[in-house]
Design an enzyme around this catalytic site. Structure first.
Site, short mmCIF file in Angstrom:
data_model
loop_
_atom_site.label_atom_id
_atom_site.label_comp_id
_atom_site.label_asym_id
_atom_site.label_seq_id
_atom_site.Cartn_x
_atom_site.Cartn_y
_atom_site.Cartn_z
N LYS B 78 0.70 -1.04 0.23
CA LYS B 78 0.06 -0.32 0.03
C LYS B 78 0.95 1.13 0.14
O LYS B 78 1.80 1.43 0.72
CB LYS B 78 -0.54 -0.16 0.98
N SER B 158 -9.46 2.06 3.06
CA SER B 158 -9.09 2.97 1.68
C SER B 158 -7.63 2.15 0.93
O SER B 158 -7.51 2.64 0.29
CB SER B 158 -8.07 3.71 2.67
N SER B 182 -10.11 0.29 7.38
CA SER B 182 -9.55 0.12 5.16
C SER B 182 -8.77 -1.54 5.69
O SER B 182 -8.07 -0.87 3.80
CB SER B 182 -8.33 1.31 5.51
#
Lengths: 95, 490
Positions: B78, B158, B182
């Site tokens: 990420k 997210s 997330s």
């Protein structure tokens, strides 16, 4: 509305975010809706309740107070929009 | 033979150990998939050359008899984890051009264990969102489509790029971070497994901070076993993160197949929210039946403050964010927009550099921390947080784990997201309470909704009891027999 345009202007100034008039108007509506929703917390009885300031019951650990890093000013300033001689460069603040 | 991109970490590990495939083979197969699925916009930065170098180095180590836990496994990171010499954006314009000279503790540990990094994945700006629509680099897209309408779906957020990359088999696994859901919410939206460990399990050092008392790194994978393998490599005490816990992690893979016989699983009545679609409730009931069939006792429990978790979260997380994001001022890194003086430079840089959702949260956070409002909002929310944590503590006196849906719906269409901020925030209604209490949670893909889109079930466990969490998750995975291949993806 909890959040009028003047409140948005005041908070945006505190947060150091420039806002235009139209944006402040829109934010006033959006932030008011969020704050009104948040206000439901008033229903919770929190008398004699301690605020939760950390997660879990972790005991901070001790470590020797030694210098283990440093002398890397060039690395640290490498990402700066402006730098000189190992320092960050900012607009002049004292005449 | 199965396509190399269909392999799980556990499966690839066996083939690598037997010498049937090389890390270079795996890297090339996944890089090709990454190129083929570029339309999903799952990656912000692709690092193919580095991946091939890492794979070659991994193959050399293996030949020398020195293989780590993730030796040769192709993973996506990420773009919230700082990676040495690779741009790190947090999907924000304000970090434009930022290239860290250091590596986050978690990614450093993974690289030490032999992981092969393929690239940096897309996310909501500063990890603030549940849709991936707020990325400065454009939204990541869900590889799953509803056969009926064929509309593009969001991958959740997210960690949406990570979820999309794992679901579409561009990466065997990916790292995510979870502040209020997330990791778990995008996992549910993409038919993948998403594990948020106990707060403190993984070091936060080198992860771009959003809300420091909530942020926690964890893996997205296609199986529960792979989640266990990934967590084993990511977790560990870090003396440089004072909130990192010095608590040993059991061998999670060993624990995995122990089943749920004799365990008591709680079903929190307050999670049966008004207006919840029948398909979500049906899936929940099936989950209960699976666990009972496997020998667990299931009972109702009460977590009375559940409905206050989201509003408390939307004070605490923005408050911490407003403080953490104060560092983006155009002086030390990223974007700078010149102004007439220092303050106008700050104000213009932050106005240009932050997107609308990030600004909203900074403003809310600034407001609740400002003079005259601190007690009414921030202190109140911290006290409510205590109440929520106490609810869970009470539950642990009678149950070993909790079973809930992960999300109140399947992935929504990218062109018709919830139309106001509060409706968007409701996506995290089932994931936020465990975040506030610092508890481990996992989303396991468990079925499809009426449109053929994936749905997840969430398991929550006691602090540092990831072993039991994964046992329950593994039981659900086995009973559900979910096929993780996205329908309609070619």
């Amino acid at each position: 509305m909890k959040f009028d345009k003047d409140t948005v202007a005041r908070v945006a100034r505190l947060a150091r975010i420039a806002t235009g008039d139209a944006e402040r108007k829109q934010l006033a509506g959006e932030l008011s809706a969020i704050i009104e929703w948040i206000d439901t917390l008033g229903e919770v009885d929190t008398d004699d309740v301690e605020p939760m300031t950390g997660v879990g019951a972790m005991t901070p650990t001790w470590r020797p107070d030694e210098v283990t890093d440093g002398g890397i000013a060039d690395d640290i300033t490498a990402n700066a929009p402006a730098c000189a001689e190992g320092c960050f460069v900012v607009p002049k603040i004292v005449e | 033979m199965t396509a190399l991109t269909d392999l799980t970490i556990a499966g690839a590990r066996d083939l690598l150990a037997a010498g049937h495939v090389s890390a270079a083979d795996l890297a090339r197969a996944h890089l090709a998939a990454m190129e083929r699925h570029r339309d999903l916009n799952a990656f912000i930065t692709e690092t193919p050359e580095r991946a091939l170098q890492l794979a070659d180095a991994s193959d050399r180590r293996r030949r020398a008899g020195d293989a780590g836990r993730l030796e040769g496994i192709p993973v996506a990171i990420k773009d919230l984890f700082c990676t040495k010499d690779v741009p790190t954006t947090a999907a924000s314009r304000i970090l434009d051009g930022f290239t860290p000279f250091y590596e986050s503790t978690v990614t450093a540990a993974m690289l030490r264990q032999g992981a092969v990094m393929l690239g940096k994945t897309n996310l909501d700006e500063f990890a603030m969102g549940s849709s991936n629509l707020t990325s400065w680099y454009g939204p990541a897209i869900n590889p799953w489509r509803a056969p009926g309408d064929g509309k593009t779906r969001v991958p959740g957020g997210s960690s949406g790029g990570s979820a999309s990359a794992v679901a579409a088999r561009m990466a065997m696994a990916a790292t995510g971070t979870d502040t209020g859901g997330s990791i778990r919410q995008p996992a549910a939206f993409t038919g993948t497994v998403g594990l948020k460990p106990t707060y403190g399990r993984c070091s936060r050092l080198g992860i771009v901070a959003f809300a420091s008392s909530l942020d926690q790194a964890g893996p997205l994978t296609r199986t529960v076993r792979d989640a266990a393998i990934m967590l084993g490599a990511m977790a560990g005490h870090d003396p440089l993160d004072s909130t990192s816990a010095d608590v040993p992690l059991d061998d999670l893979e060993d624990a995995l197949e122990a089943g749920v016989e004799g365990m008591t699983i709680g079903v929190p009545e307050e999670y049966r929210v008004e207006g919840m679609p029948a398909v979500i409730d049906d899936l929940w009931q099936r989950g209960i039946a699976w666990l009972e069939d496997a020998g667990a006792t299931v009972r109702e429990v009460s977590l009375p403050h559940t409905r206050f978790a989201l509003p408390a979260y939307y004070i605490i997380a923005p408050a911490e964010a407003s403080s953490n994001l104060a560092r983006y001022d155009g002086v030390r890194f990223g974007l700078r927009c010149e102004g007439d003086d220092l303050v106008s430079m700050y104000e213009r840089t932050r106005a240009e550099g932050f997107g609308a959702e990030v600004k909203r949260r900074i403003l809310i956070g600034t407001y609740v921390l400002s003079e005259g409002y601190f007690d009414a909002y921030y202190l109140k929310a911290q006290k409510v947080r205590t109440r929520i944590a106490d609810d869970f503590r009470e539950a642990w006196t009678s149950v070993d784990a909790l079973l809930t849906p992960t999300t109140p719906s399947a992935a929504f269409a990218a062109d018709s997201p919830p139309d106001d901020p509060v409706s968007m925030y409701l996506n995290d209604v089932f994931t936020v309470p465990a975040s506030l209490a610092g508890l481990p949670g996992i989303s396991v893909p468990a079925g499809l909704d009426g449109d053929g889109l994936p749905l997840g079930l969430q398991v929550i466990a006691r602090p540092f009891d990831e072993a039991r969490l994964l046992r329950v998750a593994r039981t659900i995975e086995e009973a559900a027999g979910f096929d993780t291949a996205p329908r309609g993806l070619t």
